[in-house]
Write an enzyme that holds these catalytic residues in place. Structure first.
Site, mmCIF file in Angstrom:
data_model
loop_
_atom_site.group_PDB
_atom_site.id
_atom_site.type_symbol
_atom_site.label_atom_id
_atom_site.label_comp_id
_atom_site.label_asym_id
_atom_site.label_seq_id
_atom_site.Cartn_x
_atom_site.Cartn_y
_atom_site.Cartn_z
ATOM 1 N N THR A 111 38.195 36.119 47.207
ATOM 2 C CA THR A 111 38.614 34.862 47.516
ATOM 3 C C THR A 111 40.116 34.407 47.194
ATOM 4 O OG1 THR A 111 37.699 34.124 45.198
ATOM 5 C CG2 THR A 111 36.089 34.131 47.048
ATOM 6 N N GLY A 164 40.703 47.624 37.267
ATOM 7 C CA GLY A 164 40.078 46.559 37.957
ATOM 8 C C GLY A 164 40.345 45.341 36.861
ATOM 9 N N LEU A 165 40.960 45.397 35.800
ATOM 10 C CA LEU A 165 41.225 44.572 34.698
ATOM 11 C C LEU A 165 42.675 44.214 34.680
ATOM 12 C CD1 LEU A 165 39.237 45.604 31.783
ATOM 13 C CD2 LEU A 165 38.564 44.278 33.605
ATOM 14 N N SER A 166 43.497 44.388 35.840
ATOM 15 C CA SER A 166 44.602 43.671 35.829
ATOM 16 C C SER A 166 46.040 44.402 34.699
ATOM 17 C CB SER A 166 45.094 42.341 35.810
ATOM 18 O OG SER A 166 44.061 41.888 36.846
ATOM 19 N N SER A 167 45.754 45.710 35.005
ATOM 20 C CA SER A 167 46.664 46.179 33.888
ATOM 21 C C SER A 167 48.377 46.116 34.571
ATOM 22 C CB SER A 167 46.661 47.829 33.946
ATOM 23 O OG SER A 167 46.532 48.240 34.894
ATOM 24 N N SER A 168 48.571 46.005 35.875
ATOM 25 C CA SER A 168 49.638 45.872 36.335
ATOM 26 C C SER A 168 50.346 44.322 36.325
ATOM 27 C CB SER A 168 49.762 46.396 37.801
ATOM 28 O OG SER A 168 48.661 45.871 38.722
ATOM 29 N N ASP A 171 45.469 37.809 39.608
ATOM 30 C CA ASP A 171 45.817 38.661 38.577
ATOM 31 C C ASP A 171 46.855 37.852 37.584
ATOM 32 O OD1 ASP A 171 44.032 39.873 39.575
ATOM 33 O OD2 ASP A 171 45.345 41.732 40.252
HETATM 34 C C1 GLA Z 1 42.732 42.740 42.998
HETATM 35 C C2 GLA Z 1 43.914 41.932 43.456
HETATM 36 C C3 GLA Z 1 43.619 40.394 43.320
HETATM 37 C C4 GLA Z 1 42.291 39.889 43.845
HETATM 38 C C5 GLA Z 1 41.176 40.793 43.438
HETATM 39 C C6 GLA Z 1 39.876 40.886 44.244
HETATM 40 O O1 GLA Z 1 42.518 42.414 41.529
HETATM 41 O O2 GLA Z 1 45.263 42.233 42.784
HETATM 42 O O3 GLA Z 1 44.536 39.639 43.824
HETATM 43 O O4 GLA Z 1 42.273 39.947 45.433
HETATM 44 O O5 GLA Z 1 41.665 42.293 43.564
HETATM 45 O O6 GLA Z 1 39.297 39.441 43.934
#
Ligand code: GLA
Length: 387
Positions: free
Chosen positions: A40, A126-130, A174
């Site tokens: 979203t 999928g936990l935003s390591s970057s 993220d």
């Molecule tokens: C990744 C992207 C985010 C977001 C999610 C999905 O984490 O980096 O910006 O789009 O996927 O919600």
């Protein structure tokens, strides 16, 4: 997990062994888990996000030659660059998140540094390591240059680094989560206005990560496809209502009226986003009231939509959701991050986390022959100096 003290001793000793002096400061930035609102963010919508106590530390010591020298406790290779000329490092790819941030910070005031990274955010899951590395880098430059910056601005710099330097067209979720986290609260994020509301989570509920350990594949190209499909939907809907700029602006009723004109695949993608946006808003109320029936339903609808409409699930995720839904203590379960593998998230009765984890691990392992990782996380503060 290691205690903070043990981790501090380890990073300091390692820094000293590499650079010959102790670090002058340690900054940190958290990873995040989204509790509702898949894809979203780039549709200018809403996300319920939670910055977590899995984080990236960056130990630094200033240099006087405007160079940045980098090592990582977790990843191989070392990389160095001058702040006068910031280019890509095709060999040591993780360094590009730091380089990208350096590129988009106000350059004149930047101080170079020796740096050592130590992260407990799993990579590419999928936990935003970057984003955690990007936000730790912004925090380091701010600290060393004695600068201050609005955390929303920090997030925007990180997103530019990711979009324009690393070359991945992600939304703001993220970096925003990592920059603006608040201890003990989820954040209801408005991706158009870049504002958020803290949403407390009832103490009786634990947030539990279920990592499928199924390595995400094709996530980049699939991600770009989904983005393009959402945009195509916006073009079609705009012909009826020119005030529509993003799927955020489309109501469920409007969508029902015009969806028949869309190619079926575009209609499926749009429907998911429009409904998911609604679910984020409903989740805020359900969390506040600890309404477990609604929590279960919202999470279930989100996963079912991700699987059937947005099509970002893989068989490992289906196996995981089945285990999560049938586990003791399970209150709600869904995907998190971009999908296509990686981590999923559950709300679990606090006293039953151990039972839940054992059951999910065993059930998932039996179906997939993959060893998962299951652990509770708590809401953590955003990027800054290690306290
Ligand atoms: C990744 C992207 C985010 C977001 C999610 C999905 O984490 O980096 O910006 O789009 O996927 O919600």
């Amino acid at each position: 997990m290691m205690t903070q003290q043990a981790r501090l001793a380890r990073i300091s000793a390692e820094f000293q062994a590499i650079y010959g002096t102790p670090p002058s400061a340690i900054v940190r930035a958290p990873g995040r888990v989204d509790l509702m609102g898949s894809h979203t963010d780039y549709n200018m919508g809403f996300v319920m996000t939670m910055p977590i106590d899995r984080d990236t530390w960056l130990a630094v010591r200033p240099r006087d030659d405007r160079e940045v020298h980098l090592r990582s406790h977790n990843l191989a290779g070392h990389s160095q660059f001058s702040l006068h000329e910031i280019k890509h490092d095709p060999q040591v790819e993780w360094s590009n998140y730091v380089r990208g941030v350096a590129r988009f910070m106000p350059n004149e005031s930047l101080v170079g540094f020796d740096g050592l990274i130590d992260s407990t955010v799993p990579f590419g899951s999928g936990l935003s390591s970057s984003a955690a590395l990007e936000m730790a880098t912004v925090a380091a430059f701010l600290h060393l240059g004695d600068l201050s910056m609005d955390p929303v601005q920090m997030a925007i710099i990180g997103q530019r680094a990711e979009n324009e330097f690393v070359g991945v067209k992600t939304g703001i979720l993220d970096q925003y989560s990592s920059a603006l986290g608040q201890t003990g609260c989820a954040l209801q994020l408005d991706c158009r206005h870049l504002t958020s509301e803290p949403i407390p989570i009832d103490r009786s509920l634990a947030v539990v990560i279920c990592n499928t350990n199924f390595k995400r594949q094709l996530v980049g190209s699939e991600y770009d496809d989904r983005r393009a499909q959402c945009l195509e939907g916006v073009y079609i809907l705009r012909q009826h209502d020119p005030t529509i700029e993003a799927l955020r602006d489309v109501t469920v009723a409007q969508f029902a009226e015009f969806s028949a004109e869309m190619p079926p695949i575009i209609a499926k993608r749009c429907r998911f986003i429009i409904e998911e946006n609604q679910r984020v808003q409903q989740l805020a109320d359900a969390l506040a009231a600890n309404d477990q029936h609604t929590l279960w339903q919202l999470f279930a609808d989100s996963y079912n939509g991700a699987r059937d409409l947005f099509e970002i699930s893989v068989p490992a995720m289906d196996a995981m959701i089945a285990a999560m839904r049938s586990a003791p203590g399970s209150v709600a379960a869904r995907q998190t991050g971009a999908g296509f593998g990686g981590c999923m998230v559950a709300l679990v009765e606090q006293e039953r986390v151990a039972e839940f984890s054992a059951y999910v691990a065993q059930t998932y392992r039996a179906t997939t022959q993959i060893e998962p990782e299951i652990y509770a996380v708590s809401a953590s503060a955003g990027a800054g100096l290690l306290q």
